[in-house]
Design a protein around this motif. Structure first.
Motif, PDB file in Angstrom:
ATOM      1  N   ILE A  58      71.004 -41.649  77.089  1.00 41.06           N
ATOM      2  CA  ILE A  58      71.605 -42.638  76.316  1.00 41.06           C
ATOM      3  C   ILE A  58      70.700 -43.288  75.538  1.00 41.06           C
ATOM      4  CG2 ILE A  58      69.860 -44.642  77.710  1.00 41.06           C
ATOM      5  CD1 ILE A  58      71.837 -47.196  77.255  1.00 41.06           C
ATOM      6  N   ASN A  59      71.587 -43.021  73.845  1.00 35.16           N
ATOM      7  CA  ASN A  59      71.326 -43.620  72.417  1.00 35.16           C
ATOM      8  C   ASN A  59      72.366 -44.670  71.243  1.00 35.16           C
ATOM      9  OD1 ASN A  59      72.993 -42.438  70.359  1.00 35.16           O
ATOM     10  ND2 ASN A  59      73.126 -40.014  71.906  1.00 35.16           N
ATOM     11  N   LEU A  60      71.536 -44.715  70.668  1.00 28.98           N
ATOM     12  CA  LEU A  60      71.651 -45.719  69.617  1.00 28.98           C
ATOM     13  C   LEU A  60      72.180 -45.619  68.509  1.00 28.98           C
ATOM     14  CD1 LEU A  60      72.326 -49.013  69.500  1.00 28.98           C
ATOM     15  CD2 LEU A  60      70.600 -49.849  69.556  1.00 28.98           C
ATOM     16  N   CYS A  61      72.611 -45.395  67.833  1.00 31.21           N
ATOM     17  CA  CYS A  61      73.380 -44.375  66.295  1.00 31.21           C
ATOM     18  C   CYS A  61      72.780 -43.173  66.720  1.00 31.21           C
ATOM     19  CB  CYS A  61      72.457 -45.369  65.330  1.00 31.21           C
ATOM     20  SG  CYS A  61      73.102 -46.734  65.329  1.00 31.21           S
TER      21      CYS A  61
ATOM     22  N   PHE B  40      68.808 -48.802  65.338  1.00 33.71           N
ATOM     23  CA  PHE B  40      70.052 -49.294  65.586  1.00 33.71           C
ATOM     24  C   PHE B  40      70.223 -49.559  63.801  1.00 33.71           C
ATOM     25  CE2 PHE B  40      72.662 -52.905  64.511  1.00 33.71           C
ATOM     26  CZ  PHE B  40      74.256 -52.312  64.724  1.00 33.71           C
ATOM     27  N   TRP B  41      69.558 -50.428  62.697  1.00 31.15           N
ATOM     28  CA  TRP B  41      69.276 -50.592  61.737  1.00 31.15           C
ATOM     29  C   TRP B  41      69.224 -49.518  60.789  1.00 31.15           C
ATOM     30  CZ3 TRP B  41      72.182 -54.149  60.488  1.00 31.15           C
ATOM     31  CH2 TRP B  41      71.651 -55.710  61.275  1.00 31.15           C
ATOM     32  N   HIS B  42      67.782 -48.384  61.355  1.00 30.66           N
ATOM     33  CA  HIS B  42      67.634 -46.949  60.594  1.00 30.66           C
ATOM     34  C   HIS B  42      68.526 -45.646  61.118  1.00 30.66           C
ATOM     35  CE1 HIS B  42      64.004 -48.733  58.726  1.00 30.66           C
ATOM     36  NE2 HIS B  42      63.585 -49.497  59.820  1.00 30.66           N
ATOM     37  N   GLY B  43      69.558 -46.543  62.473  1.00 31.22           N
ATOM     38  CA  GLY B  43      70.246 -44.968  62.558  1.00 31.22           C
ATOM     39  C   GLY B  43      71.382 -45.066  61.476  1.00 31.22           C
ATOM     40  N   LEU B  44      71.585 -45.942  61.807  1.00 32.57           N
ATOM     41  CA  LEU B  44      72.629 -45.796  60.841  1.00 32.57           C
ATOM     42  C   LEU B  44      72.526 -45.481  59.164  1.00 32.57           C
ATOM     43  CD1 LEU B  44      74.044 -50.143  61.139  1.00 32.57           C
ATOM     44  CD2 LEU B  44      75.001 -47.201  62.011  1.00 32.57           C
ATOM     45  N   LYS B  45      71.629 -45.968  59.565  1.00 33.70           N
ATOM     46  CA  LYS B  45      71.382 -45.361  57.901  1.00 33.70           C
ATOM     47  C   LYS B  45      70.924 -43.702  57.343  1.00 33.70           C
ATOM     48  CE  LYS B  45      66.969 -47.155  55.882  1.00 33.70           C
ATOM     49  NZ  LYS B  45      66.286 -47.380  55.600  1.00 33.70           N
ATOM     50  N   TYR B  46      71.185 -42.894  58.688  1.00 36.74           N
ATOM     51  CA  TYR B  46      70.545 -42.116  58.687  1.00 36.74           C
ATOM     52  C   TYR B  46      71.551 -41.051  59.630  1.00 36.74           C
ATOM     53  CZ  TYR B  46      65.600 -42.966  56.801  1.00 36.74           C
ATOM     54  OH  TYR B  46      64.896 -42.749  56.404  1.00 36.74           O
ATOM     55  N   GLN B  47      73.232 -41.828  59.249  1.00 38.60           N
ATOM     56  CA  GLN B  47      73.910 -41.158  60.200  1.00 38.60           C
ATOM     57  C   GLN B  47      74.695 -39.865  59.071  1.00 38.60           C
ATOM     58  OE1 GLN B  47      76.878 -44.820  60.741  1.00 38.60           O
ATOM     59  NE2 GLN B  47      76.550 -44.599  63.058  1.00 38.60           N
ATOM     60  N   LYS B  48      74.686 -39.906  58.251  1.00 39.05           N
ATOM     61  CA  LYS B  48      75.326 -38.592  58.244  1.00 39.05           C
ATOM     62  C   LYS B  48      74.185 -37.724  58.492  1.00 39.05           C
ATOM     63  CE  LYS B  48      77.661 -40.264  53.606  1.00 39.05           C
ATOM     64  NZ  LYS B  48      77.790 -40.329  52.061  1.00 39.05           N
ATOM     65  N   ALA B  49      73.180 -37.242  58.379  1.00 42.30           N
ATOM     66  CA  ALA B  49      71.871 -36.454  58.409  1.00 42.30           C
ATOM     67  C   ALA B  49      72.658 -36.271  60.080  1.00 42.30           C
ATOM     68  CB  ALA B  49      70.701 -36.918  58.465  1.00 42.30           C
ATOM     69  N   PHE B  50      72.394 -37.268  60.982  1.00 45.84           N
ATOM     70  CA  PHE B  50      72.348 -36.977  62.271  1.00 45.84           C
ATOM     71  C   PHE B  50      73.923 -36.127  62.465  1.00 45.84           C
ATOM     72  CE2 PHE B  50      69.933 -40.870  63.039  1.00 45.84           C
ATOM     73  CZ  PHE B  50      68.396 -40.645  63.405  1.00 45.84           C
ATOM     74  N   HIS B  51      74.459 -36.808  62.334  1.00 46.56           N
ATOM     75  CA  HIS B  51      76.033 -36.167  61.881  1.00 46.56           C
ATOM     76  C   HIS B  51      75.680 -34.685  61.688  1.00 46.56           C
ATOM     77  CE1 HIS B  51      80.598 -35.203  62.605  1.00 46.56           C
ATOM     78  NE2 HIS B  51      80.283 -34.574  61.724  1.00 46.56           N
ATOM     79  N   TYR B  52      75.495 -34.163  60.688  1.00 43.14           N
ATOM     80  CA  TYR B  52      75.298 -32.649  60.692  1.00 43.14           C
ATOM     81  C   TYR B  52      74.288 -32.088  61.231  1.00 43.14           C
ATOM     82  CZ  TYR B  52      74.477 -28.403  57.307  1.00 43.14           C
ATOM     83  OH  TYR B  52      74.675 -27.804  56.824  1.00 43.14           O
ATOM     84  N   ILE B  53      73.531 -32.912  61.293  1.00 48.38           N
ATOM     85  CA  ILE B  53      72.477 -31.880  62.552  1.00 48.38           C
ATOM     86  C   ILE B  53      72.857 -31.693  64.139  1.00 48.38           C
ATOM     87  CG2 ILE B  53      69.929 -32.819  63.724  1.00 48.38           C
ATOM     88  CD1 ILE B  53      68.941 -34.054  61.277  1.00 48.38           C
ATOM     89  N   GLN B  54      73.991 -32.804  64.902  1.00 45.80           N
ATOM     90  CA  GLN B  54      74.669 -31.952  65.893  1.00 45.80           C
ATOM     91  C   GLN B  54      75.543 -31.007  65.433  1.00 45.80           C
ATOM     92  OE1 GLN B  54      76.766 -35.970  67.085  1.00 45.80           O
ATOM     93  NE2 GLN B  54      77.435 -34.461  68.458  1.00 45.80           N
TER      94      GLN B  54
END
Length: 300
Positions: free
Chosen positions: A100-103, A167-181
């Motif tokens: 389970i993860n958030l953002c 939650f708040w900072h995860g939203l901020k770095y969503q593009k980075a997380f998506h690229y890493i994935q």
């Protein structure tokens, strides 16, 4: 009335991104009957485990800590830890593996070092031992709801400030997380992530750690380790796994994996997984295949 409308809209703006970015991935699940031959040491796993103890009892050792697995209780074993699982006489339990993860930030239960326990209101449970006999989607729903509700109950052990932080900072770095994935490999650099996600190198190198409590490199390394462990449970050979992860050779991959887990990939596959699988797969009743067959029958 207008005030109530504004109030509702404000909270909707918060709930929608939170619910849309709360990700639960269910892995294997089944009903397990164990005897004294269930005595296995498991290396770090990339998934959390839920145990619903139905009958008998067992023990879980973590270094000097010992947790009893008793009927009438739910237990959550956080991921990325080593456990020694023991059955003195007999045990029956429903189990499920999940993340389970958030953002897209790291698993929420990584912050928990101890095994978690909650009482189990058995009168409200679906009959787990009969789950393999499910014949339609409607019969499956009570199990689905019960499992998700149980996972949410265990979130009370996760600090509220950590949930807010992710939650708040995860939203901020969503593009980075998506690229890493989408591009996960050992050669992935901060500079590459920066170019493809529109964040400055400074933001990813310095601000990221301040915001989330761990560096971007640590995040990538944890994702790589999860991927490597997951692949060791497949039929892929170790050279193939190393190549997929972009290691220059098997030796480098082996040294990297041993630094992370204390095992070489071969040791992990042969000593850690096999002793568990040889016993486990003879004594559990997994329901994933039954569910897949159910869905196939529905479409036929």
């Amino acid at each position: 009335m207008p005030t109530r409308g504004v109030f509702f809209a404000t909270y909707s703006e918060l709930f929608e991104p939170m619910f849309n970015n709360l990700n639960i991935e269910l892995g294997e699940y089944g009903y397990f009957r164990g005897d004294p031959s269930w005595n296995v040491v498991e290396g770090p796993r990339y998934f959390n485990r839920l145990y619903f103890v139905v009958d008998g009892y067992g023990l879980v050792k973590q270094e000097e800590k010992v947790t009893e697995l008793l009927p009438g209780n739910l237990y959550l074993l956080p991921s990325h830890q080593q456990y020694h699982l023991i059955c003195p006489q007999r045990i029956e339990k429903f189990y499920i593996h999940f993340n389970i993860n958030l953002c897209q930030v790291q698993d929420l239960f990584l912050s928990c070092q101890d095994i978690l326990r909650l009482p189990w209101a058995k009168k409200m449970e679906p009959p787990f031992s009969e789950m393999e006999n499910i014949t339609n989607i409607y019969e499956l729903l009570p199990y689905h709801n019960f499992i998700y509700n149980t996972i949410f109950e265990f979130l009370q052990f996760v600090p509220e400030e950590l949930l807010n932080q992710y939650f708040w900072h995860g939203l901020k770095y969503q593009k980075a997380f998506h690229y890493i994935q989408e591009n996960l490999r050992v050669s992935l650099t901060i500079e590459e992530i920066s170019r493809h996600s529109n964040y400055s190198v400074y933001m990813l190198a310095k601000k990221f750690k301040k915001d989330l409590g761990f560096s971007l490199n640590e995040y990538v390394q944890n994702k790589l380790l999860d991927y490597a462990i997951h692949q060791l449970y497949t039929f892929k050979n170790i050279k193939e796994i190393a190549e997929e992860m972009d290691f220059c050779d098997v030796h480098y991959f082996s040294n990297w994996f041993k630094r992370k887990t204390g095992y070489t990939p071969s040791q992990y596959r042969n000593e850690v997984t096999d002793q568990h699988e040889l016993y486990f797969y003879k004594n559990r009743k997994p329901f994933r295949n039954s569910l897949e067959q159910l869905l196939q029958n529905k479409d036929a």
